[in-house]
Scaffold this motif. Structure first.
Motif, PDB file in Angstrom:
ATOM      1  N   HIS A   1      -6.388   4.001  -8.404  1.00  0.00           N
ATOM      2  CA  HIS A   1      -5.399   3.387  -6.871  1.00  0.00           C
ATOM      3  C   HIS A   1      -5.393   5.313  -6.142  1.00  0.00           C
ATOM      4  CE1 HIS A   1      -3.101   0.522  -9.657  1.00  0.00           C
ATOM      5  NE2 HIS A   1      -4.566   0.605  -9.336  1.00  0.00           N
ATOM      6  N   CYS A   2      -6.693   5.331  -6.382  1.00  0.00           N
ATOM      7  CA  CYS A   2      -6.727   6.834  -5.114  1.00  0.00           C
ATOM      8  C   CYS A   2      -7.603   6.808  -4.693  1.00  0.00           C
ATOM      9  CB  CYS A   2      -7.147   8.134  -6.649  1.00  0.00           C
ATOM     10  SG  CYS A   2      -5.218   7.884  -7.633  1.00  0.00           S
ATOM     11  N   CYS A   3      -7.765   8.021  -3.591  1.00  0.00           N
ATOM     12  CA  CYS A   3      -8.344   8.196  -2.154  1.00  0.00           C
ATOM     13  C   CYS A   3      -8.194   9.224  -2.099  1.00  0.00           C
ATOM     14  CB  CYS A   3      -8.605   6.732  -0.929  1.00  0.00           C
ATOM     15  SG  CYS A   3      -7.044   7.517  -0.334  1.00  0.00           S
ATOM     16  N   PRO A   4      -9.743   9.709  -1.048  1.00  0.00           N
ATOM     17  CA  PRO A   4      -9.157  11.086  -0.525  1.00  0.00           C
ATOM     18  C   PRO A   4      -7.502  12.056  -0.027  1.00  0.00           C
ATOM     19  CG  PRO A   4     -11.200  10.686  -0.290  1.00  0.00           C
ATOM     20  CD  PRO A   4     -10.295   8.963  -0.301  1.00  0.00           C
ATOM     21  N   VAL A   5      -7.019  10.847   0.418  1.00  0.00           N
ATOM     22  CA  VAL A   5      -5.796  10.974   1.668  1.00  0.00           C
ATOM     23  C   VAL A   5      -4.468  11.096   0.108  1.00  0.00           C
ATOM     24  CG1 VAL A   5      -3.811  10.234   2.738  1.00  0.00           C
ATOM     25  CG2 VAL A   5      -6.088   9.715   3.318  1.00  0.00           C
ATOM     26  N   CYS A   6      -4.786  10.492  -0.863  1.00  0.00           N
ATOM     27  CA  CYS A   6      -2.987  10.149  -1.936  1.00  0.00           C
ATOM     28  C   CYS A   6      -4.019  12.056  -3.069  1.00  0.00           C
ATOM     29  CB  CYS A   6      -2.731   9.925  -2.596  1.00  0.00           C
ATOM     30  SG  CYS A   6      -4.100   8.259  -3.268  1.00  0.00           S
ATOM     31  N   THR A   7      -5.012  12.031  -3.463  1.00  0.00           N
ATOM     32  CA  THR A   7      -5.382  12.618  -4.556  1.00  0.00           C
ATOM     33  C   THR A   7      -5.907  14.807  -3.339  1.00  0.00           C
ATOM     34  OG1 THR A   7      -7.627  12.518  -4.153  1.00  0.00           O
ATOM     35  CG2 THR A   7      -6.561  11.652  -5.819  1.00  0.00           C
TER      36      THR A   7
ATOM     37  N   SER B   1       0.836  -1.122   0.061  1.00  0.00           N
ATOM     38  CA  SER B   1      -0.363   0.331   0.181  1.00  0.00           C
ATOM     39  C   SER B   1       0.488   1.387  -0.309  1.00  0.00           C
ATOM     40  CB  SER B   1      -0.897  -0.037   1.311  1.00  0.00           C
ATOM     41  OG  SER B   1       0.152  -0.271   2.207  1.00  0.00           O
ATOM     42  N   LYS B   2       0.102   2.608  -0.607  1.00  0.00           N
ATOM     43  CA  LYS B   2       1.281   3.505  -0.393  1.00  0.00           C
ATOM     44  C   LYS B   2       1.286   4.126   0.791  1.00  0.00           C
ATOM     45  CE  LYS B   2      -1.704   5.569  -4.473  1.00  0.00           C
ATOM     46  NZ  LYS B   2      -2.272   6.395  -5.472  1.00  0.00           N
ATOM     47  N   ILE B   3       2.310   5.150   0.766  1.00  0.00           N
ATOM     48  CA  ILE B   3       3.080   5.634   2.186  1.00  0.00           C
ATOM     49  C   ILE B   3       2.211   6.015   3.613  1.00  0.00           C
ATOM     50  CG2 ILE B   3       3.783   7.855   1.137  1.00  0.00           C
ATOM     51  CD1 ILE B   3       6.020   7.585   3.402  1.00  0.00           C
ATOM     52  N   PHE B   4       1.091   7.516   2.475  1.00  0.00           N
ATOM     53  CA  PHE B   4       0.130   7.699   3.488  1.00  0.00           C
ATOM     54  C   PHE B   4      -1.290   7.304   3.240  1.00  0.00           C
ATOM     55  CE2 PHE B   4       3.125  10.802   3.065  1.00  0.00           C
ATOM     56  CZ  PHE B   4       4.022   9.747   4.619  1.00  0.00           C
ATOM     57  N   CYS B   5      -1.646   6.206   2.802  1.00  0.00           N
ATOM     58  CA  CYS B   5      -2.846   5.810   2.905  1.00  0.00           C
ATOM     59  C   CYS B   5      -3.417   4.411   2.194  1.00  0.00           C
ATOM     60  CB  CYS B   5      -4.040   6.654   1.755  1.00  0.00           C
ATOM     61  SG  CYS B   5      -3.627   6.410   0.011  1.00  0.00           S
ATOM     62  N   SER B   6      -4.274   3.593   1.988  1.00  0.00           N
ATOM     63  CA  SER B   6      -4.496   2.034   1.664  1.00  0.00           C
ATOM     64  C   SER B   6      -4.725   1.757   0.510  1.00  0.00           C
ATOM     65  CB  SER B   6      -4.787   1.425   2.796  1.00  0.00           C
ATOM     66  OG  SER B   6      -5.505   1.867   4.177  1.00  0.00           O
ATOM     67  N   CYS B   7      -4.621   2.645  -0.204  1.00  0.00           N
ATOM     68  CA  CYS B   7      -4.541   2.447  -2.103  1.00  0.00           C
ATOM     69  C   CYS B   7      -3.248   1.025  -2.245  1.00  0.00           C
ATOM     70  CB  CYS B   7      -4.487   3.807  -2.892  1.00  0.00           C
ATOM     71  SG  CYS B   7      -5.500   4.978  -2.377  1.00  0.00           S
ATOM     72  N   GLU B   8      -3.612   0.562  -3.284  1.00  0.00           N
ATOM     73  CA  GLU B   8      -2.721  -0.337  -3.915  1.00  0.00           C
ATOM     74  C   GLU B   8      -1.415   0.714  -4.509  1.00  0.00           C
ATOM     75  OE1 GLU B   8      -3.059  -2.809  -7.148  1.00  0.00           O
ATOM     76  OE2 GLU B   8      -5.236  -2.214  -6.666  1.00  0.00           O
TER      77      GLU B   8
HETATM   78 ZN   LIG Z   1      -4.832   7.371  -1.479  1.00  0.00          ZN
END
Ligand SMILES: [Zn+2]
Lengths: 477, 112
Positions: A36-42, A19-26
């Motif tokens: 592979h995106c969520c509110p944290v990584c965007t 998973s990514k460094i600050f969120c659980s996206c792959e």
């Molecule tokens: Zn994310």
């Protein structure tokens, strides 16, 4: 006047976390854009980053392997700049308290061992991908890569030639691969380097003005870019001109670089501690836990292959260029009990196949058990070496089981003297001229006849026995 | 505080307050992608000057033996395990952007 080139490298390596460094996206490479995106990584308002513990583990591994001092209370800072690949308008990085400092790597140069300083190692997030759309004359943005964990490994300006820079990069890459922290696939951009180059008269103690080439992702391009940039700078000095501190872009097709932005327009990143993230307390216990699980590094494996398995310096060196090669070799050597044969197959057929298919060694299908079986069958005299090579290709291409393949295709070596003698008699009878040549002392004729018998027997003859029997028959003919 | 601590910041006005050099204000505005007009620039020079004066007051304090405070909370080691959770649907991000194409956000042409 003669000059020396001074090179420093900032290597960015994507970590192979799930998973990514600050969120659980792959973190998987590619995929449909923005899936592979969520509110944290965007960077949507109100999202809160939480650090992936595995990133810290991988960073500690890398610090240990490069002899860096680990910062007990490591922290994250915001690096602010506006660019569409960065949706938050800042990158979470480390400036004030990077995880590692003051390390080094030893590289083997033509002049012997040389210590290359590592200024620091820090953790950060990768940015998104920008694609130019020529139809709409606009830029398309894909945030799948945004937030993939990166380590930035910053060397001291200790490298003095393109060759040294490449040796350093290869060494660093193999260490990162053996540590299991990154697959370092340059074609996927998971290892990229910013290259700083300056020149100075030989003997000078002060550094010249440096330029930087960013985001280079091929060793070949890095080598050529260093040579070309050093020459450009020396030419400027010789012409009495000055070198501007600037960022340049290497154009691989034109084999030259051009200026992107100069110091006057340099970014002012306005770093400050990221209030969304708390400090990480890296205790001696944590470091010990990571140290005790540390994979054996290439240097140690190489020494072991030479001492335990009597391999040459060269053989051991090639076998330790990539963990997939080293692991397959070790497993095969152990399973077959024939390390010399295992090394010979790895250095020959295996490396050849990797080269021909232009792929990473771990992408080849070659189970250790299959290779060990093949080695055993050659040693037992079940198949000869040439037939074994064909079976090797079948394992790679069609994932066959070697024993089953030998039986299904009747590939067992023919070591029955009577069967061989019959074929030899047939071939001799069909090639009278060869016998005349042989008698006239032309040894080539012997080789021709061996080939004819081999072919008539679909390559399955016991080569040693065939040689003996054929020579015998010719001498009596 | 005297301006001699930061002579490059600006000048003192008639009341003795720091007024930021307009060139500096313009630079900060450009970094923040703002384009203040002349009137706004003038008031910003005064306002930012006051803020910096306050920092100059703080700088005067003796802090040699004080640990720097990076974060107001004493929390440490707030981490999560390396586990993948489902991401959001692509359409969520397409709805948030004024223009999109082929699943990508569309922005004005970017150089470099
Ligand atoms: Zn994310």
């Amino acid at each position: 006047m003669s000059y020396e080139t001074v090179i420093g490298l900032e290597v960015h390596v994507e970590l192979s976390t799930a998973s990514k460094i600050f969120c659980s996206c792959e973190t998987t490479f590619g995929g449909e854009p923005n899936t592979h995106c969520c509110p944290v990584c965007t960077g949507l308002p109100g999202a809160l980053p939480v650090l992936n513990e595995q990133v810290v583990d991988y960073a500690i591994r890398t610090c240990l392997a490069t002899h860096c001092a680990i910062t007990p209370l490591t922290r994250f800072d915001r690096k602010n700049y506006f660019y569409p690949d960065l949706p938050k308008a800042y990158q979470i990085s480390q400036l004030h308290k990077p995880i590692g400092r003051n390390g080094h790597l030893e590289i083997e140069t033509a002049e012997g061992l040389k210590k290359i300083g590592i200024h620091e190692i820090h953790m950060e997030e990768d940015a998104g991908k920008l694609i130019h759309d020529p139809w709409e004359d606009c830029t398309l943005v894909d945030y799948n890569r945004c937030g993939v964990p990166l380590l930035e490994i910053v060397s001291e300006p200790d490298l003095r030639s393109a060759e040294e820079a490449l040796i350093y990069l290869e060494k660093l890459r193999s260490i990162l691969q053996f540590l299991g922290v990154s697959d370092c696939r340059m074609e996927q951009g998971s290892l990229r380097a910013d290259v700083n180059v300056s020149v100075r008269p030989v003997g000078s103690q002060t550094f010249g003005t440096r330029t930087e080439m960013k985001n280079m992702n091929s060793f070949k391009a890095i080598g050529r870019a260093i040579v070309a940039e050093a020459k450009r700078q020396i030419d400027l000095i010789e012409d009495g001109k000055t070198i501007k501190q600037e960022t340049r872009r290497w154009d691989e097709n034109k084999d030259s670089s051009f200026a992107m932005r100069s110091k006057e327009d340099a970014m002012d990143y306005r770093y400050f501690p990221d209030p969304d993230l708390v400090a990480i307390n890296i205790t001696p216990d944590w470091i010990e836990r990571v140290r005790s699980g540390l994979a054996e590094l290439p240097e140690s494996r190489r020494a072991r292959y030479i001492a335990d398995w009597q391999l040459s310096e060269y053989e051991a060196g090639v076998l330790t260029t990539h963990p997939a090669i080293a692991n397959l070799f070790e497993e095969t050597a152990t399973l077959s009990g024939r390390p010399k044969d295992a090394a010979s197959w790895m250095l020959g057929e295996f490396m050849q196949a990797a080269k021909e298919q232009e792929c990473e060694p771990q992408d080849l299908h070659m189970p250790a058990q299959s290779l060990a079986t093949l080695i055993a069958r050659v040693a037992e005299g079940v198949v000869n070496r040439n037939t074994a090579k064909k079976i090797f290709t079948q394992i790679l291409e069609n994932k066959v089981d070697p024993d089953a393949y030998i039986e299904q295709n009747g590939l067992r070596m023919v070591s029955n003297p009577d069967a061989l003698k019959d074929k030899i008699a047939e071939i001799i009878a069909a090639n009278p001229q060869s016998i005349v040549d042989y008698k006239a002392g032309k040894t080539k004729a012997m080789g021709f006849l061996v080939g004819q018998v081999m072919r008539a027997m679909q390559g399955k003859a016991d080569p040693q026995l065939l040689n003996e029997l054929l020579k015998d028959a010719l001498d009596r003919a | 505080m005297s301006q001699t601590q930061h002579p490059d910041l600006g000048n003192l006005d008639q009341q003795g307050h720091l007024t930021l050099d307009p060139i500096l204000v313009k630079k900060v505005a450009r970094l923040a992608r703002l384009s203040p007009n002349e009137q706004e620039l003038d008031s910003l020079s005064h306002e930012l000057g006051k803020i910096l004066e306050h920092f100059q007051n703080i700088e005067a304090l003796e802090t040699d033996n004080v640990e720097p405070t990076y974060h107001p909370q004493d929390l440490l080691d707030s981490v999560r395990p390396d586990q993948v959770q489902p991401s959001y649907d692509q359409s969520v991000f397409m709805e948030l952007t004024p223009k999109h194409k082929d699943g990508c956000l569309m922005v004005p042409r970017t150089f470099e």
